[in-house]
Design a protein around this motif. Structure first.
Motif, PDB file in Angstrom:
ATOM      1  N   TRP A 148       0.850  -1.228  -0.056  1.00 47.68           N
ATOM      2  CA  TRP A 148      -0.039  -0.062   0.034  1.00 47.68           C
ATOM      3  C   TRP A 148       0.930   1.331  -0.174  1.00 47.68           C
ATOM      4  CZ3 TRP A 148       0.624   2.915   4.579  1.00 47.68           C
ATOM      5  CH2 TRP A 148       1.195   2.222   5.558  1.00 47.68           C
ATOM      6  N   SER A 149       0.109   2.494  -0.474  1.00 49.24           N
ATOM      7  CA  SER A 149       0.930   3.743  -0.211  1.00 49.24           C
ATOM      8  C   SER A 149       0.152   4.620   0.258  1.00 49.24           C
ATOM      9  CB  SER A 149       1.394   3.997  -1.709  1.00 49.24           C
ATOM     10  OG  SER A 149       0.190   4.149  -2.598  1.00 49.24           O
ATOM     11  N   SER A 150       0.481   5.779   0.661  1.00 48.50           N
ATOM     12  CA  SER A 150      -0.230   6.811   1.152  1.00 48.50           C
ATOM     13  C   SER A 150       0.210   8.067   1.204  1.00 48.50           C
ATOM     14  CB  SER A 150      -0.841   6.347   2.782  1.00 48.50           C
ATOM     15  OG  SER A 150       0.535   6.661   3.793  1.00 48.50           O
ATOM     16  N   ILE A 151      -0.732   9.290   1.234  1.00 51.45           N
ATOM     17  CA  ILE A 151      -0.357  10.606   1.071  1.00 51.45           C
ATOM     18  C   ILE A 151      -0.792  11.340   2.298  1.00 51.45           C
ATOM     19  CG2 ILE A 151      -0.431  12.968   0.082  1.00 51.45           C
ATOM     20  CD1 ILE A 151      -0.707  11.422  -2.553  1.00 51.45           C
ATOM     21  N   GLY A 152      -0.070  11.808   3.251  1.00 50.30           N
ATOM     22  CA  GLY A 152      -0.644  12.447   4.587  1.00 50.30           C
ATOM     23  C   GLY A 152      -0.123  13.996   4.560  1.00 50.30           C
ATOM     24  N   LEU A 153      -1.053  14.857   5.268  1.00 50.43           N
ATOM     25  CA  LEU A 153      -0.896  16.150   5.526  1.00 50.43           C
ATOM     26  C   LEU A 153      -1.426  16.343   6.783  1.00 50.43           C
ATOM     27  CD1 LEU A 153       0.066  19.074   4.372  1.00 50.43           C
ATOM     28  CD2 LEU A 153      -2.112  19.074   3.347  1.00 50.43           C
ATOM     29  N   GLY A 154      -0.854  17.554   7.459  1.00 46.20           N
ATOM     30  CA  GLY A 154      -1.668  17.896   8.844  1.00 46.20           C
ATOM     31  C   GLY A 154      -0.631  18.936   9.477  1.00 46.20           C
ATOM     32  N   LYS A 169      25.900  25.896  13.689  1.00 46.87           N
ATOM     33  CA  LYS A 169      24.696  25.742  14.859  1.00 46.87           C
ATOM     34  C   LYS A 169      24.239  23.994  14.672  1.00 46.87           C
ATOM     35  CE  LYS A 169      22.288  30.133  14.105  1.00 46.87           C
ATOM     36  NZ  LYS A 169      21.151  30.930  13.791  1.00 46.87           N
ATOM     37  N   ASN A 170      23.904  23.611  16.091  1.00 47.37           N
ATOM     38  CA  ASN A 170      23.437  22.159  15.840  1.00 47.37           C
ATOM     39  C   ASN A 170      22.234  22.326  16.684  1.00 47.37           C
ATOM     40  OD1 ASN A 170      25.295  20.049  15.135  1.00 47.37           O
ATOM     41  ND2 ASN A 170      26.766  21.501  16.043  1.00 47.37           N
ATOM     42  N   GLY A 171      21.215  21.665  16.288  1.00 43.97           N
ATOM     43  CA  GLY A 171      19.740  21.737  16.753  1.00 43.97           C
ATOM     44  C   GLY A 171      19.181  20.362  17.157  1.00 43.97           C
ATOM     45  N   PHE A 172      18.444  20.096  18.141  1.00 47.59           N
ATOM     46  CA  PHE A 172      17.825  18.921  18.525  1.00 47.59           C
ATOM     47  C   PHE A 172      16.256  19.407  18.809  1.00 47.59           C
ATOM     48  CE2 PHE A 172      22.432  18.693  19.717  1.00 47.59           C
ATOM     49  CZ  PHE A 172      22.620  17.330  19.271  1.00 47.59           C
ATOM     50  N   LEU A 173      15.491  18.768  17.945  1.00 51.97           N
ATOM     51  CA  LEU A 173      14.246  18.834  17.928  1.00 51.97           C
ATOM     52  C   LEU A 173      13.148  17.540  18.138  1.00 51.97           C
ATOM     53  CD1 LEU A 173      13.777  21.336  14.807  1.00 51.97           C
ATOM     54  CD2 LEU A 173      13.951  22.082  17.018  1.00 51.97           C
ATOM     55  N   PHE A 174      12.039  18.059  18.870  1.00 54.73           N
ATOM     56  CA  PHE A 174      10.955  17.020  18.920  1.00 54.73           C
ATOM     57  C   PHE A 174       9.959  17.463  18.271  1.00 54.73           C
ATOM     58  CE2 PHE A 174       6.910  15.665  21.143  1.00 54.73           C
ATOM     59  CZ  PHE A 174       7.262  14.396  21.090  1.00 54.73           C
ATOM     60  N   SER A 175       9.143  16.774  17.416  1.00 51.08           N
ATOM     61  CA  SER A 175       8.020  17.110  16.439  1.00 51.08           C
ATOM     62  C   SER A 175       6.809  16.357  16.735  1.00 51.08           C
ATOM     63  CB  SER A 175       8.534  16.893  15.236  1.00 51.08           C
ATOM     64  OG  SER A 175       9.642  17.921  14.892  1.00 51.08           O
ATOM     65  N   MET A 176       5.492  16.896  16.649  1.00 52.14           N
ATOM     66  CA  MET A 176       4.409  16.393  16.987  1.00 52.14           C
ATOM     67  C   MET A 176       3.523  16.603  15.943  1.00 52.14           C
ATOM     68  SD  MET A 176       1.864  15.642  20.206  1.00 52.14           S
ATOM     69  CE  MET A 176       1.886  17.514  20.470  1.00 52.14           C
ATOM     70  N   ALA A 177       2.907  15.909  15.194  1.00 52.76           N
ATOM     71  CA  ALA A 177       1.709  16.194  14.250  1.00 52.76           C
ATOM     72  C   ALA A 177       0.643  15.431  14.179  1.00 52.76           C
ATOM     73  CB  ALA A 177       2.322  16.328  12.681  1.00 52.76           C
ATOM     74  N   TYR A 178      -0.671  15.784  13.741  1.00 53.93           N
ATOM     75  CA  TYR A 178      -1.572  15.036  13.484  1.00 53.93           C
ATOM     76  C   TYR A 178      -2.163  15.053  12.005  1.00 53.93           C
ATOM     77  CZ  TYR A 178      -6.386  12.902  14.377  1.00 53.93           C
ATOM     78  OH  TYR A 178      -7.322  12.017  14.385  1.00 53.93           O
ATOM     79  N   LEU A 179      -2.123  13.934  11.289  1.00 52.18           N
ATOM     80  CA  LEU A 179      -2.225  13.617  10.002  1.00 52.18           C
ATOM     81  C   LEU A 179      -3.423  13.137   9.519  1.00 52.18           C
ATOM     82  CD1 LEU A 179       1.391  12.556   9.402  1.00 52.18           C
ATOM     83  CD2 LEU A 179       0.636  14.770   9.483  1.00 52.18           C
ATOM     84  N   ALA A 180      -3.897  13.808   8.249  1.00 45.42           N
ATOM     85  CA  ALA A 180      -5.058  13.067   7.682  1.00 45.42           C
ATOM     86  C   ALA A 180      -4.523  12.476   6.165  1.00 45.42           C
ATOM     87  CB  ALA A 180      -6.144  14.191   7.113  1.00 45.42           C
ATOM     88  N   SER A 181      -4.622  11.308   6.240  1.00 43.14           N
ATOM     89  CA  SER A 181      -4.004  10.509   5.226  1.00 43.14           C
ATOM     90  C   SER A 181      -4.923   9.701   4.155  1.00 43.14           C
ATOM     91  CB  SER A 181      -3.051   9.472   5.522  1.00 43.14           C
ATOM     92  OG  SER A 181      -1.928  10.142   6.338  1.00 43.14           O
TER      93      SER A 181
END
Length: 217
Positions: A121-127, A144-156
């Motif tokens: 299967w394949s999917s396209i998601g955006l959120g 520069k060095n950066g450390f990030l934590f990311s959170m998203a709610y996607l509709a696919s």
């Protein structure tokens, strides 16, 4: 009595205004738009009610558009003094809201005990997405060095490969990433994404490794 209640309700608001003004007066805040493109290996574990757990592997392509806020906890004069004295580094807090888009393609699963396989299967998601983290800047080289934590709610929107079967689903998306500036606006990044998808015929847990480029305008 109504006046007393009104004053009580106003106190938290006045305190918030005071803190915002204090932050703007004592800290350095900068904002830039940023784009990020990445690609990497993906792995999925799918569990359905009518079959055993299937395991897939595949690829993931992603793009992020964010508004990047840097908040320095040091006074501007102190930052300039450190630069003049060639002191080592300073730390910024990163707050970055934006959008996350992705394309995932997965192979058919391993053979299940009943002799079947879960389809490819394949999917396209955006959120919407929110990034929080820390950035370390060398005052002499501006590296520069950066450390990030990311959170998203996607509709696919997904499709089973070589079929006309389509479905839509929602998912929670988490990501831990590291990025290093290699030019004025360009940076290399590596990330470990994790997604829990509420698919129509079961739930999938997706993970992987993504590498790519980020550009700040």
């Amino acid at each position: 009595m109504n006046m007393t209640i009104g004053k009580a309700k106003a106190k938290p608001f006045l305190f918030l205004v005071f803190m915002v003004c204090k932050l703007g007066a004592t800290q350095a805040i900068g904002a830039l738009p940023a784009l990020e493109f990445g690609m990497g290996f993906a792995y999925a574990r799918t569990k359905v009610e009518s079959a055993a757990t299937g395991y897939h592997h595949g690829w993931n392509v992603s793009a992020d558009a964010n508004w990047l806020f840097r908040i320095s906890l040091e006074d501007e004069n102190l930052i300039k003094a450190k630069a003049e004295k060639e002191t080592s580094s300073r730390v910024n807090i990163i707050f970055s809201p934006g959008l996350h888009a992705q394309y995932i393609t997965m192979s058919a699963s391993n053979w299940l005990p009943d002799g079947s396989r879960y389809r490819a299967w394949s999917s396209i998601g955006l959120g919407p997405e929110l990034n929080l983290g820390l950035e370390f800047t060398n005052s002499m080289t501006m590296h520069k060095n950066g450390f990030l934590f990311s959170m998203a709610y996607l509709a696919s929107f997904s499709n089973y490969t070589q079929t006309t079967l389509y479905s839509a689903y929602n998912s929670w998306f988490l990501k831990v990433s590291w990025n290093a500036r290699i030019d004025n606006g360009a940076a290399f990044f590596a990330a470990l994404p994790l997604e829990y998808a509420f698919r129509a015929d079961g739930n999938s847990l997706l993970s992987g490794l993504v590498i790519g480029m980020r550009y700040e305008f």
